[in-house]
Motif scaffolding. Sequence first.
Motif: not given
Length: 125
Positions: A1-8, A28-36, A11-17, A43-48
Amino acid sequence: MKYTVDKKEQFVIFTMLEEKLDSTLSPQLKSELLTVHAEGYRNLILDMSQVKYADSSGLSALLVGNRTFSEDGGIFIISSLQEHVLKLIKISMLDMVLKVVDNNEKAAEAIFIHEIDSDDTKEEE
């Protein structure tokens, strides 16, 4: 899965690519969210904005993210949904459960408001 993670700071901006959030990517998304979350972010923003299609397993991944970040007082926000995915969320009535906003700026504002409200609640206790 392609994505970027921008840690502020707050919060974190998790952008799915990816264009599809389906049964091949949902685990994979579930796993990555649990890791973050395990890294200590509340706090997480999921940019879709790139996601054009989602199925029921994709919605399940969103619910896992929402539950994970909400259970310790954080917030999980879905941002920049494409029309098809937004319709699916509305049809399944998950817009009553999930926090959905138009863009990342509105999501960041919602997080700051959530943090202020959380601080006020802690002070009252």
